[in-house]
Design an enzyme around this catalytic site. Structure first.
Site, PDB file in Angstrom:
ATOM      1  N   HIS A 116       0.838  -1.207   0.000  1.00 58.09           N
ATOM      2  CA  HIS A 116       0.000   0.000   0.000  1.00 58.09           C
ATOM      3  C   HIS A 116       0.876   1.261   0.000  1.00 58.09           C
ATOM      4  O   HIS A 116       0.602   2.219  -0.711  1.00 58.09           O
ATOM      5  CB  HIS A 116      -0.872   0.047   1.264  1.00 58.09           C
ATOM      6  CG  HIS A 116      -1.934  -0.999   1.330  1.00 58.09           C
ATOM      7  ND1 HIS A 116      -1.959  -1.970   2.298  1.00 58.09           N
ATOM      8  CD2 HIS A 116      -3.017  -1.221   0.543  1.00 58.09           C
ATOM      9  CE1 HIS A 116      -3.011  -2.741   2.123  1.00 58.09           C
ATOM     10  NE2 HIS A 116      -3.672  -2.315   1.065  1.00 58.09           N
ATOM     11  N   SER A 148       0.098  -8.850   1.267  1.00 58.31           N
ATOM     12  CA  SER A 148      -1.361  -8.821   1.360  1.00 58.31           C
ATOM     13  C   SER A 148      -1.738  -8.606   2.814  1.00 58.31           C
ATOM     14  O   SER A 148      -1.040  -9.092   3.721  1.00 58.31           O
ATOM     15  CB  SER A 148      -1.911 -10.178   0.885  1.00 58.31           C
ATOM     16  OG  SER A 148      -3.224 -10.360   1.352  1.00 58.31           O
TER      17      SER A 148
END
Ligand code: PAF
Length: 283
Positions: free
Chosen positions: A37, A186
């Site tokens: 991210h 993830s």
């Protein structure tokens, strides 16, 4: 960093900045932020005046109640991370703010992309993704929006959504960010126990081997080989492996040299579902 939970206040803030010709980059997330991210946010910071990150665990894209309940929620540390990298705006709406009292998804036709792979195994998933991404795009109205290639099917679907609904948003796909041992980053990795975490890099190892084999072998041979690798694996259970064309996401029938292919995989470690993919070369 400005934090909004009210969509109208966020809209007014962004409107005022657009009036001043500021460009907006948007990174939608479900939180439990990791380096993948942060990489998307860094890309957004390079090309836009203001970067908006949203954190919203979208209930309609989960096809299992258990998966939704177990999805990691780490808002406090997420906020710290975002402050540290000087993110400009965080949008954290409540479920009511997005859905009012009606928590259901809109139905979408993504020209068949939604029926492949994840769509086959997670019923209604892409209606949920389409609903939230469309809603967030309407609120934020960014110039650019950033999505990771780990969810390659989602990325293609978001591109289709933008085309179908004529959003003036440029969709930027960013390469998969991996741990040192190759495991694709993830939010779900945080739920793996020590043994599962040790086993999980096997997924990428198999993908890399499959990529090599695809240079000389046909797709059925490669698919069988991958399926065999997981047959007796003590910790990892293969849900699907498929070699598909990048544009249509349809499973390959005959190898065509002018087409781009990718290998896609979904694997369970206990009840934690991990996905990954890798671009292939035909020759
Ligand atoms: O990729 C995700 O985290 C989610 O699917 C998204 C795009 C934020 C929509 O909820």
């Amino acid at each position: 960093m400005k934090i909004f939970s009210d969509k109208n206040l966020l809209k007014s803030f962004l409107e005022a900045n657009k009036q001043k010709n500021k460009t907006i980059g948007f990174v939608p997330t479900m939180g439990a932020l990791h380096h993948g991210h942060l990489f998307l946010i860094e890309q957004a910071k390079k090309k836009n005046d203001i970067v908006v990150v949203s954190i919203f665990v979208n209930p309609t894209q989960f096809n299992s109640k258990e998966d939704l309940e177990n999805y990691p929620k780490t808002l406090e540390s997420d906020v710290e991370m975002l402050k540290n990298i000087h993110c400009d705006v965080l949008f954290v709406p409540s479920v009511e703010e997005i859905y009012h009292e009606n928590i259901v998804s809109e139905k979408f036709d993504f020209d068949g992309l939604e029926h492949q792979m994840e769509g086959k195994f997670r019923e209604g998933h892409f209606d949920g993704v389409g609903t939230i991404v469309k809603t967030l795009f309407e609120i934020v109205a960014p110039n650019n929006a950033y999505f990771g290639e780990k969810d390659f099917q989602q990325l293609q679907i978001v591109k289709k959504l933008v085309k179908k609904y004529t959003f003036a948003i440029s969709i930027k796909g960013c390469a998969i960010f991996r741990e040192k041992d190759g495991l694709a980053m993830s939010s779900r990795n945080a739920r793996l126990n020590i043994e599962q975490r040790k086993a999980a890099p096997f997924i990428y190892k198999v993908l890399k081997k499959a990529k090599k084999m695809f240079l000389t072998e046909n797709h059925d041979f490669v698919t069988n080989w991958v399926e065999n690798q997981f047959e007796n694996h003590p910790l990892l259970k293969l849900e699907y492996f498929t070699i598909a064309e990048e544009k249509t996401l349809e499973t390959i029938k005959i190898k065509e040299f002018n087409k781009k292919y990718r290998a896609f995989i979904a694997v369970f470690a206990g009840n934690i579902r991990l996905i990954d993919n890798l671009q292939l070369r035909n020759s």
